[in-house]
Design a protein around this motif. Structure first.
Motif, PDB file in Angstrom:
ATOM      1  N   GLU A   1    -105.163  35.547  -8.587  1.00  0.00           N
ATOM      2  CA  GLU A   1    -106.023  36.130  -9.688  1.00  0.00           C
ATOM      3  C   GLU A   1    -106.253  35.308 -10.768  1.00  0.00           C
TER       4      GLU A   1
ATOM      5  N   GLU B   1    -110.365  34.169 -11.860  1.00  0.00           N
ATOM      6  CA  GLU B   1    -110.633  34.521 -13.337  1.00  0.00           C
ATOM      7  C   GLU B   1    -111.224  33.259 -14.131  1.00  0.00           C
TER       8      GLU B   1
ATOM      9  N   GLU C   1    -114.705  32.447 -15.105  1.00  0.00           N
ATOM     10  CA  GLU C   1    -115.043  31.928 -16.537  1.00  0.00           C
ATOM     11  C   GLU C   1    -115.959  30.330 -16.641  1.00  0.00           C
TER      12      GLU C   1
END
Length: 76
Positions: A57, A61, A65
């Motif tokens: 995860e 992320e 980003e």
């Protein structure tokens, strides 16, 4: 899968530097001791899987980003 039969106070080796010893047996529970170098992480499987999921995860992320930041550079 390798299946071994061991009694209390018997052990087995994994590679040259990991020893797994049977410390006790109580009903359906087995108490084991593991001697391994400090640089080897040892986790219960459910904890290991949780760590792997969290790491996955975090990577997703971080990748999202990076894409967002990359796109912001071209929207100026």
């Amino acid at each position: 899968m390798l299946v071994l039969t061991r009694k209390t106070n018997q052990s087995f080796m994994i590679g040259d530097d990991i020893e797994v010893q049977i410390l006790g047996i109580d009903g359906d529970q087995i108490k084991i001791g593991i001697q391994a170098p400090k640089d080897i992480d040892i986790h219960r499987k459910e904890i290991y899987l949780s760590i792997q999921e969290e790491n996955s995860e975090a990577v997703q992320e971080a990748s999202l980003e990076k894409v967002i930041n990359f796109n912001k550079q071209f929207k100026r």
